[in-house]
Design an enzyme around this catalytic site. Structure first.
Site, PDB file in Angstrom:
ATOM      1  N   GLU A 153       1.218  -1.295   0.110  1.00  0.00           N
ATOM      2  CA  GLU A 153      -0.073  -0.531  -0.334  1.00  0.00           C
ATOM      3  C   GLU A 153       1.452   0.915   0.409  1.00  0.00           C
ATOM      4  O   GLU A 153       1.031   1.884   0.756  1.00  0.00           O
ATOM      5  CB  GLU A 153      -0.850  -0.058   1.356  1.00  0.00           C
ATOM      6  N   GLU A 200      -5.294  -8.205  -1.413  1.00  0.00           N
ATOM      7  CA  GLU A 200      -5.905  -8.519   0.474  1.00  0.00           C
ATOM      8  C   GLU A 200      -7.660  -7.974  -0.256  1.00  0.00           C
ATOM      9  O   GLU A 200      -8.036  -6.455  -0.954  1.00  0.00           O
ATOM     10  CB  GLU A 200      -5.710  -7.196   1.118  1.00  0.00           C
TER      11      GLU A 200
HETATM   12  C1  BG6 Z   1      -3.887  -2.777   4.591  1.00  0.00           C
HETATM   13  C2  BG6 Z   1      -2.997  -3.889   5.242  1.00  0.00           C
HETATM   14  O1  BG6 Z   1      -4.754  -1.559   4.936  1.00  0.00           O
HETATM   15  O2  BG6 Z   1      -5.217  -3.709   5.388  1.00  0.00           O
HETATM   16  C3  BG6 Z   1      -3.362  -4.988   6.476  1.00  0.00           C
HETATM   17  O3  BG6 Z   1      -1.599  -3.747   3.572  1.00  0.00           O
HETATM   18  C4  BG6 Z   1      -4.041  -4.675   7.466  1.00  0.00           C
HETATM   19  O4  BG6 Z   1      -1.477  -4.371   7.008  1.00  0.00           O
HETATM   20  C5  BG6 Z   1      -5.079  -4.569   5.791  1.00  0.00           C
HETATM   21  O5  BG6 Z   1      -4.340  -5.544   8.372  1.00  0.00           O
HETATM   22  C6  BG6 Z   1      -6.862  -4.395   7.155  1.00  0.00           C
HETATM   23  O6  BG6 Z   1      -6.592  -3.548   8.372  1.00  0.00           O
HETATM   24  P1  BG6 Z   1      -6.993  -3.647   9.713  1.00  0.00           P
HETATM   25  O7  BG6 Z   1      -6.548  -2.263  10.290  1.00  0.00           O
HETATM   26  O8  BG6 Z   1      -8.274  -3.749  10.115  1.00  0.00           O
HETATM   27  O9  BG6 Z   1      -5.766  -4.871  10.423  1.00  0.00           O
END
Ligand code: BG6
Length: 477
Positions: free
Chosen positions: A181, A375
């Protein structure tokens, strides 16, 4: 039609959110080791005094120190991923396990050996490791000495780290990502780049400098990867920032374009090899004079990526009308205004499966490069029933709708998509809040927000659902 044969289904984590094993086997202290948990985590790390206090006199519970102890449980966890039929597993290498202070003369053999064992374990089951070189962590020493990526001195240190791991894992790792990111630095400079902002007036300049240094480091890593592992593919990674204009007022559409281009400008450089014209003008207008090396233009030009990967959770809406800008959305740190047409997760992230089709088309049209969704998922509280079962139908519903949208983008729109790794395939520490209770996994881990629990792993209902999805190559949803 459907998903192509060989489509890479799997799951994703990041080293600091799962490994734990703080300082074990020579690991150094990273930027992620100095962040407390809780809803105020992002505010804490945006506060220069608070973050410096955590670095100088650490007090209290730091969730990443123990996380879900993947460092010692990886064999059990990978066996569970294999049981679901994973074809790919995305994780990151903790730079501090390899170079504990970031600038050490020699790599730490115990750290290198850990990732050897981890990647071997994946390959034992036919799971391809997809490895991020830098997922939001670096030696705290580099923050102290150079203010993280704001310091140009880090570029050669990262180059040495990248070359070390390429040489060590060539043949074992075929898919690499440079920076997780990369656009997140603009939103959370300490998390994204280890940068502490003492003077808010200098924030923007510091962020652009940190991003420029990362872009050069990313391009050097691409070049090193081609040289050392010519059979591997290396990609960029961006947080999807699809925004809708709140109304058809022309100003709202311009606001959308502005938000999107500010979030994708770094990926533009990683794919095209040069800064967009508007950005050069913008920096000049703001009086931001980037410190660049004499060879930077050439390096950026030569180090363009093979594919574009991204995270997708949510979309945002934007408006310039003061009557509607009051109610903020909170999706994935982007903010924007709340979209009245969408429902929100318990953490206020708005759920928008069609937005994934939008994102896939947007990125494919813009870059004409193969894409990889690395993701996607729903952070939610889970309840363990008396019989031990976890019936996470809400997670299944979220994922099902997103997979359907992805399928349409592939089938109907003709987007070239290599794979899909859901986020937090096993429960891990939340990056934005440090909580365990914000769970994404198919596999439940018995641990709470205070760090208590047995760490026992158990299969949720979604585990069996995803297993069927993979076995049917996305046909059985
Ligand atoms: C992304 C990141 O922004 O979102 C992850 O690359 C992160 O590291 C994921 O865990 C989800 O966000 P969160 O804050 O719910 O863990």
């Amino acid at each position: 039609m459907g998903f192509p044969k060989g489509f890479l289904w799997g799951g994703a984590v990041a080293a600091h959110q799962c490994e734990g094993a703080y300082l074990e086997d020579g690991k150094g202290v990273s930027t992620c080791d100095v962040m407390h948990g809780g809803k105020g985590r992002m505010a804490e790390i945006a506060d220069a005094k608070a973050i410096k206090a955590n670095i100088e006199q650490p007090k209290g519970y730091f969730p990443e120190h123990t996380a879900v102890d993947f460092y010692h449980h990886y064999k059990e966890d990978i066996a569970l991923f294999a049981e679901m039929g994973f074809k790919v597993f995305r994780t990151s290498i903790a730079w501090v396990r390899i170079f504990p202070n970031g600038d050490d003369a020699q790599p730490n053999e115990a750290g290198l050996a850990f990732y050897d064992a981890l990647f071997d374990e994946c390959r034992k089951y036919g799971i391809e490791p997809l490895v991020t070189l830098s997922h939001w962590e670096m030696a705290i020493n580099l923050t102290k000495k150079y203010n993280g990526w704001a310091g140009r001195e880090i570029v050669p240190l990262f180059d040495r780290y990248a070359r070390t791991v390429f040489a060590r894992y060539k043949g074992k790792v075929k898919y690499w990502l440079t920076f997780n990111e990369i656009n997140m630095t603009f939103h959370v400079p300490f998390l994204g780049s280890g940068v502490i902002v003492d003077d808010p007036a200098k924030k923007e300049a510091l962020c652009y400098q940190a991003c420029h240094n990362q872009l050069v480091a990313s391009a050097l890593a691409v070049k090193a990867c081609r040289e050392i592992c010519p059979d591997a593919k290396i990609g960029s990674m961006v947080a999807s920032a699809i925004a809708y204009p709140y109304s058809c007022r022309p100003e709202d559409t311009w606001e959308r374009i502005d938000l999107e281009r500010k979030n994708y400008c770094l990926t533009d450089v990683q794919v095209r090899g040069y800064y967009p014209a508007w950005l050069k003008n913008y920096l000049a207008e703001k009086g931001i004079d980037l410190k660049a090396g004499a060879d930077d233009e050439r390096i950026l030009h030569e180090g363009t990526v093979d594919f574009v990967s991204f995270s997708y959770y949510s979309t945002s809406a934007v408006s310039t009308d003061p009557a509607v800008t009051g109610e903020k959305g909170t999706g994935n740190l982007f903010g924007g205004v709340k979209n009245p047409y969408l429902k929100s997760s318990e953490w206020g992230w708005q759920v928008d499966p069609l937005g994934l089709r939008v994102a896939l088309n947007f990125l494919y049209d813009r870059y004409q490069k193969p894409l990889f969704i690395v993701e996607n998922g729903l952070g939610a509280k889970d309840v363990v029933e008396a019989d031990g079962s976890i019936n996470d139908d809400y997670r299944i519903d979220y994922l099902r709708e997103h997979v359907k949208a992805m399928k349409t983008a592939v089938d109907v729109d003709g987007v070239e998509l290599w794979g899909y790794t859901t986020w937090g395939c096993i429960d891990i520490i939340s990056a934005s809040t440090g909580e365990m209770s914000k769970r994404y996994g198919f596999i439940y881990v018995d641990k709470d927000d205070e760090g208590k629990g047995t760490l026992a792993r158990s299969r949720k209902k979604s585990f069996f659902w995803y297993k069927d999805v993979i076995a049917s190559n996305g046909e059985k949803l």
